[in-house]
Scaffold this motif. Structure first.
Motif, PDB file in Angstrom:
ATOM      1  N   ILE A  34       0.984  -1.185  -0.080  1.00 22.59           N
ATOM      2  CA  ILE A  34       0.108  -0.221  -0.064  1.00 22.59           C
ATOM      3  C   ILE A  34       1.052   1.362  -0.086  1.00 22.59           C
ATOM      4  CG2 ILE A  34      -1.641   1.119   1.449  1.00 22.59           C
ATOM      5  CD1 ILE A  34      -2.934  -1.303   0.856  1.00 22.59           C
ATOM      6  N   ASP A  35       2.040   1.286   0.809  1.00 21.87           N
ATOM      7  CA  ASP A  35       2.858   2.341   0.707  1.00 21.87           C
ATOM      8  C   ASP A  35       3.696   2.514  -0.584  1.00 21.87           C
ATOM      9  OD1 ASP A  35       2.080   2.793   3.378  1.00 21.87           O
ATOM     10  OD2 ASP A  35       4.065   1.768   4.127  1.00 21.87           O
ATOM     11  N   VAL A  36       3.862   1.457  -1.334  1.00 18.72           N
ATOM     12  CA  VAL A  36       4.594   1.385  -2.619  1.00 18.72           C
ATOM     13  C   VAL A  36       3.417   2.045  -3.577  1.00 18.72           C
ATOM     14  CG1 VAL A  36       5.374  -0.062  -4.497  1.00 18.72           C
ATOM     15  CG2 VAL A  36       5.764  -0.834  -2.290  1.00 18.72           C
ATOM     16  N   VAL A  37       2.536   1.896  -3.478  1.00 19.75           N
ATOM     17  CA  VAL A  37       1.544   2.512  -4.757  1.00 19.75           C
ATOM     18  C   VAL A  37       1.185   3.754  -4.241  1.00 19.75           C
ATOM     19  CG1 VAL A  37      -0.841   1.763  -3.497  1.00 19.75           C
ATOM     20  CG2 VAL A  37      -0.574   2.338  -5.942  1.00 19.75           C
ATOM     21  N   ARG A  38       1.136   4.225  -2.896  1.00 26.05           N
ATOM     22  CA  ARG A  38       0.833   5.562  -2.524  1.00 26.05           C
ATOM     23  C   ARG A  38       2.114   6.516  -2.809  1.00 26.05           C
ATOM     24  NH1 ARG A  38      -1.891   4.859   3.580  1.00 26.05           N
ATOM     25  NH2 ARG A  38      -3.996   4.336   2.633  1.00 26.05           N
ATOM     26  N   GLU A  39       3.081   5.889  -2.916  1.00 24.96           N
ATOM     27  CA  GLU A  39       4.448   6.840  -2.966  1.00 24.96           C
ATOM     28  C   GLU A  39       4.467   7.144  -4.458  1.00 24.96           C
ATOM     29  OE1 GLU A  39       6.589   8.225  -1.548  1.00 24.96           O
ATOM     30  OE2 GLU A  39       8.370   8.517  -2.788  1.00 24.96           O
ATOM     31  N   ALA A  40       4.235   6.041  -5.323  1.00 29.81           N
ATOM     32  CA  ALA A  40       4.007   6.213  -6.924  1.00 29.81           C
ATOM     33  C   ALA A  40       3.049   7.224  -7.296  1.00 29.81           C
ATOM     34  CB  ALA A  40       3.834   4.820  -7.587  1.00 29.81           C
ATOM     35  N   THR A  41       1.918   7.187  -6.610  1.00 28.01           N
ATOM     36  CA  THR A  41       0.806   8.131  -6.817  1.00 28.01           C
ATOM     37  C   THR A  41       1.191   9.499  -6.470  1.00 28.01           C
ATOM     38  OG1 THR A  41      -0.732   6.312  -6.207  1.00 28.01           O
ATOM     39  CG2 THR A  41      -1.718   8.532  -6.285  1.00 28.01           C
ATOM     40  N   ARG A  42       1.890   9.480  -5.348  1.00 28.46           N
ATOM     41  CA  ARG A  42       2.128  10.771  -4.882  1.00 28.46           C
ATOM     42  C   ARG A  42       3.292  11.501  -5.939  1.00 28.46           C
ATOM     43  NH1 ARG A  42       6.425  13.324  -2.561  1.00 28.46           N
ATOM     44  NH2 ARG A  42       7.585  11.536  -2.297  1.00 28.46           N
ATOM     45  N   THR A  43       4.421  10.745  -6.520  1.00 28.13           N
ATOM     46  CA  THR A  43       5.351  11.319  -7.279  1.00 28.13           C
ATOM     47  C   THR A  43       4.960  11.483  -8.651  1.00 28.13           C
ATOM     48  OG1 THR A  43       6.464   9.294  -7.514  1.00 28.13           O
ATOM     49  CG2 THR A  43       7.000  10.428  -5.577  1.00 28.13           C
ATOM     50  N   GLY A  44       3.961  10.329  -9.077  1.00 21.08           N
ATOM     51  CA  GLY A  44       3.769  10.355 -10.647  1.00 21.08           C
ATOM     52  C   GLY A  44       4.571   9.307 -11.158  1.00 21.08           C
ATOM     53  N   GLY A  45       5.547   8.757 -10.528  1.00 24.23           N
ATOM     54  CA  GLY A  45       6.500   8.037 -11.300  1.00 24.23           C
ATOM     55  C   GLY A  45       6.022   6.423 -11.184  1.00 24.23           C
ATOM     56  N   ALA A  46       6.995   5.484 -11.623  1.00 20.85           N
ATOM     57  CA  ALA A  46       6.560   4.239 -11.673  1.00 20.85           C
ATOM     58  C   ALA A  46       6.743   3.596 -10.504  1.00 20.85           C
ATOM     59  CB  ALA A  46       7.527   3.369 -12.792  1.00 20.85           C
ATOM     60  N   PRO A  47       5.776   2.807  -9.676  1.00 26.41           N
ATOM     61  CA  PRO A  47       6.302   2.328  -8.447  1.00 26.41           C
ATOM     62  C   PRO A  47       7.517   1.120  -8.531  1.00 26.41           C
ATOM     63  CG  PRO A  47       4.266   1.111  -9.440  1.00 26.41           C
ATOM     64  CD  PRO A  47       4.659   2.141 -10.316  1.00 26.41           C
ATOM     65  N   ASN A  48       7.744   0.868  -7.270  1.00 29.32           N
ATOM     66  CA  ASN A  48       8.804  -0.016  -6.933  1.00 29.32           C
ATOM     67  C   ASN A  48       8.692  -1.311  -7.533  1.00 29.32           C
ATOM     68  OD1 ASN A  48      10.784   2.084  -6.078  1.00 29.32           O
ATOM     69  ND2 ASN A  48      10.344   1.373  -3.679  1.00 29.32           N
ATOM     70  N   VAL A  49       9.517  -2.327  -8.337  1.00 29.00           N
ATOM     71  CA  VAL A  49       9.096  -3.269  -8.362  1.00 29.00           C
ATOM     72  C   VAL A  49       9.360  -4.531  -7.208  1.00 29.00           C
ATOM     73  CG1 VAL A  49       9.907  -3.472 -10.663  1.00 29.00           C
ATOM     74  CG2 VAL A  49      11.420  -4.125  -8.928  1.00 29.00           C
ATOM     75  N   SER A  50       8.695  -5.461  -7.306  1.00 28.81           N
ATOM     76  CA  SER A  50       8.521  -6.480  -6.312  1.00 28.81           C
ATOM     77  C   SER A  50      10.075  -7.211  -5.676  1.00 28.81           C
ATOM     78  CB  SER A  50       7.645  -7.813  -6.507  1.00 28.81           C
ATOM     79  OG  SER A  50       7.948  -8.241  -7.467  1.00 28.81           O
ATOM     80  N   ASP A  51      10.090  -7.675  -4.627  1.00 28.62           N
ATOM     81  CA  ASP A  51      11.188  -8.266  -4.066  1.00 28.62           C
ATOM     82  C   ASP A  51      11.599  -9.630  -4.448  1.00 28.62           C
ATOM     83  OD1 ASP A  51      12.615  -5.875  -2.685  1.00 28.62           O
ATOM     84  OD2 ASP A  51      10.670  -5.783  -1.790  1.00 28.62           O
ATOM     85  N   ALA A  52      10.466 -10.414  -4.798  1.00 27.53           N
ATOM     86  CA  ALA A  52      10.473 -11.765  -4.950  1.00 27.53           C
ATOM     87  C   ALA A  52       9.231 -12.269  -5.684  1.00 27.53           C
ATOM     88  CB  ALA A  52      10.701 -12.491  -3.695  1.00 27.53           C
ATOM     89  N   TYR A  53       9.198 -13.155  -6.656  1.00 27.23           N
ATOM     90  CA  TYR A  53       8.177 -13.992  -6.941  1.00 27.23           C
ATOM     91  C   TYR A  53       7.944 -15.202  -5.922  1.00 27.23           C
ATOM     92  CZ  TYR A  53       8.835 -10.890 -11.042  1.00 27.23           C
ATOM     93  OH  TYR A  53       9.052  -9.820 -11.776  1.00 27.23           O
ATOM     94  N   THR A  54       6.573 -15.387  -5.981  1.00 29.00           N
ATOM     95  CA  THR A  54       6.457 -16.668  -5.130  1.00 29.00           C
ATOM     96  C   THR A  54       5.588 -17.723  -5.699  1.00 29.00           C
ATOM     97  OG1 THR A  54       4.575 -15.402  -4.390  1.00 29.00           O
ATOM     98  CG2 THR A  54       6.549 -15.278  -2.994  1.00 29.00           C
ATOM     99  N   ILE A  55       5.712 -18.958  -5.100  1.00 30.46           N
ATOM    100  CA  ILE A  55       4.838 -19.919  -5.452  1.00 30.46           C
ATOM    101  C   ILE A  55       4.068 -20.365  -4.226  1.00 30.46           C
ATOM    102  CG2 ILE A  55       4.483 -22.534  -6.165  1.00 30.46           C
ATOM    103  CD1 ILE A  55       6.924 -22.037  -8.202  1.00 30.46           C
ATOM    104  N   ASN A  56       2.845 -20.317  -4.046  1.00 26.21           N
ATOM    105  CA  ASN A  56       1.941 -20.569  -2.820  1.00 26.21           C
ATOM    106  C   ASN A  56       2.657 -19.685  -1.756  1.00 26.21           C
ATOM    107  OD1 ASN A  56       0.494 -22.127  -4.498  1.00 26.21           O
ATOM    108  ND2 ASN A  56       1.039 -23.960  -3.539  1.00 26.21           N
ATOM    109  N   GLY A  57       2.890 -18.323  -2.270  1.00 28.54           N
ATOM    110  CA  GLY A  57       3.592 -17.764  -0.958  1.00 28.54           C
ATOM    111  C   GLY A  57       4.917 -17.748  -0.654  1.00 28.54           C
TER     112      GLY A  57
END
Ligand code: C2O
Length: 546
Positions: free
Chosen positions: A150-173
């Protein structure tokens, strides 16, 4: 048919991933959330209690919600959010769908951690059109952020830039054992020699199309998005966010441990098999050294290169319905909708801190140049049914405002999306064709376009500008596949058809959350038909207050 009752408590839970413990929003303390299992024809009653500090709604991705549109879930489209401390009971019946769907939060980026599988077996007394598998396992592909999403998207919405990408992909979490601190939590999927196993693969990632494969094994693809397919075999599948694919694998290899792995398609970050590859392990129960933990090294798979469009195109073009289907031939509504990104030129008073996109702009996205804005104090469905004025306008254009070369170097003057809450009205029963045209603007990503409340036939997909003269000849009007989410290639198009026989307010959007954040969406308002059976049910008494 049965009725199943569930309680979903949305709450903050401590979850340890990538060496650190995080306060994570979950359902019932589980990540991923609980798997729901029903048969076609059953009813689900899910009481959602919000004990988190964010607004939440739950969407039942792919469930047709025939006449039960108040249970669909997207925030400010069919309901106001469940506020912290509030609750809402979703009640709906599965009607004529079999296979794998899923559920996820439909508010901000909460679905990063609030999601789970929805397994639909054939109507009681009927069976699969393939031999009954000995085991069935949901495989949920996801993305994990160390930061609060939620903070990642709020920050992107504030700046107008692209949001940070994730830190990992997951299988069943779980990221799996190529990532740090993940070995002992790597998911193990058991198989016996000679048995058939049904994998219900779901792409629950927020922003990434993913390849999925199992070392040395072939898949028989039997379904997608809870519709059966004419079976075909392949060693790798690709899913856009939102899509599901059911595959059979056989225990026909020497007893051992084999990696299953997922890896980005169409991403600059792609690099087959490194520490950005998420893994789980297919383990033969009869393996000579019945390993506890990770002692015997699993067999490595090969994954396609991140830009291997040829493999993806061949895979997608193998999709057929099992039998001849009833595709609407006469069309009442013929829409041509561009899907693409754009840039918003900041007015002077915006301030540079809010315009950190390319060259001092803000990222935006649109369909037919309209960048969709959700209402903020009432849902579109409530506004429609109660006649609340000023919430939306019904002038979403059936064609782009100007025609241009969508896949060439698109001139800047053509991609300045205009924000608005514009909907498109459909008469009950109208036969709808939509040409979805990707535009070559600011992105190298395909758009997985999802429609709520409907399954649709995919008549054809292709590259370049859609050409009505030439490309109509490519339409499959015999046995096209039925889905709820279609991949529209950047530089390409897809043509879909459905009959608008489900009244309600239905969101159509790109299932990359970053693109819906930027406005890549529209709402179809489907009017009631004649009589009760063609009308939306009345709103439930506990619909969350706005
Ligand atoms: Cu998977 Cu709008 O949803």
């Amino acid at each position: 048919a049965k009725v199943y009752y569930h309680d979903f408590v949305v709450q903050a839970t401590k979850v340890k991933r990538l060496c650190t413990t995080h306060n994570t929003i979950t359902v019932n303390g589980q990540f991923p959330g609980p798997t729901l299992e029903v048969n076609d024809g059953d009813t689900l009653v899910v009481n959602v209690v919000n004990k988190a500090r964010y607004n939440v709604t739950i969407h039942w991705h792919g469930v047709r919600q025939v006449r039960s549109g108040w249970a669909d879930g997207p925030e400010f489209v069919t309901q106001c959010p469940i506020r912290p401390g509030g609750s809402y009971t979703y009640r709906f019946t599965i009607q004529g769908q079999v296979g794998t769907l899923w559920w996820h939060a439909h508010s901000s980026w909460l679905r990063a951690t609030v999601y789970g599988a929805l397994v639909i077996r054939p109507k009681e007394g009927t069976s699969y059109p393939f031999p009954k598998p000995k085991r069935e396992t949901p495989i949920l592909l996801g993305e994990w952020w160390d930061a609060n999403p939620i903070d990642v998207v709020r920050e992107a919405t504030r700046t107008g830039g692209a949001p940070n990408v994730s830190d990992a992909y997951t299988i069943n979490g779980q990221p799996g054992d190529l990532y740090n601190c993940s070995s002992k939590d790597t998911v193990i999927v058991p198989i016996d020699s000679g048995e058939t196993h049904l994998l219900r693969v779901i792409n629950a990632a927020l922003n990434q199309e993913l390849f999925f494969t199992v070392a040395n094994h072939r898949f028989t693809v039997v379904g997608a998005d809870a519709s059966y397919l004419k079976p075909f075999t392949t060693s790798v599948i690709m899913l856009g966010p939102g899509q599901t694919t059911d595959v059979l694998i056989s225990g026909d290899q020497p007893p051992a441990r084999y990696y299953m792995a997922a890896e980005p398609y169409q991403s600059a970050q792609g690099a087959p098999f490194d520490n950005t590859t998420t893994t789980a392990i297919l383990e033969y129960k009869s393996a000579p050294c019945p390993a506890k933990g990770i002692s015997s090294k699993p067999v490595m798979p090969t994954l396609p290169a991140f830009n291997d469009t040829a493999t993806v195109t061949a895979f997608i073009q193998s999709f057929r319905s099992p039998n001849k289907v009833d595709v609407p031939t006469d069309i009442d509504e013929n829409l041509f909708i561009t899907v693409g990104l754009g840039l918003f030129n900041c007015p002077k008073n915006f301030g540079s801190s809010r315009c950190q996109g390319p060259n001092g702009t803000r990222f935006t996205a649109s369909m037919n140049n309209v960048s969709f804005v959700l209402p903020s104090n009432v849902s579109i469905l409530q506004a429609y049914k109660q006649g609340v004025p000023g919430v939306f306008t019904t002038d979403f254009p059936a064609n782009p405002p100007v025609q241009f070369d969508y896949t060439g170097n698109v001139s800047r003057s053509l991609w300045q999306p205009v924000p608005g809450t514009k909907v498109y009205k459909l008469k009950y029963g109208s036969r709808v064709q939509i040409v979805l045209q990707g535009t070559n603007i600011q992105t190298a990503e395909n758009h997985p376009i999802h429609i709520h409340g409907y399954d649709f036939y995919i008549l054809a997909t292709g590259f370049g500008n859609f050409n009505p003269q030439k490309d109509t000849a490519k339409f499959n009007l015999v046995d096209p596949p039925m889905r709820n989410t279609v991949g529209v290639s950047v530089n390409g198009w897809a043509v879909i058809r459905f009959v608008a026989d489900n009244p309600g307010a239905w969101l159509m959007h790109c299932h990359l959350d970053v693109h819906i954040t930027w406005g890549l969406a529209v709402v179809f308002l489907v009017e009631n038909g004649v009589g009760e059976l063609q009308s939306l049910q009345p709103p439930p008494a506990d619909l969350p207050p706005c």
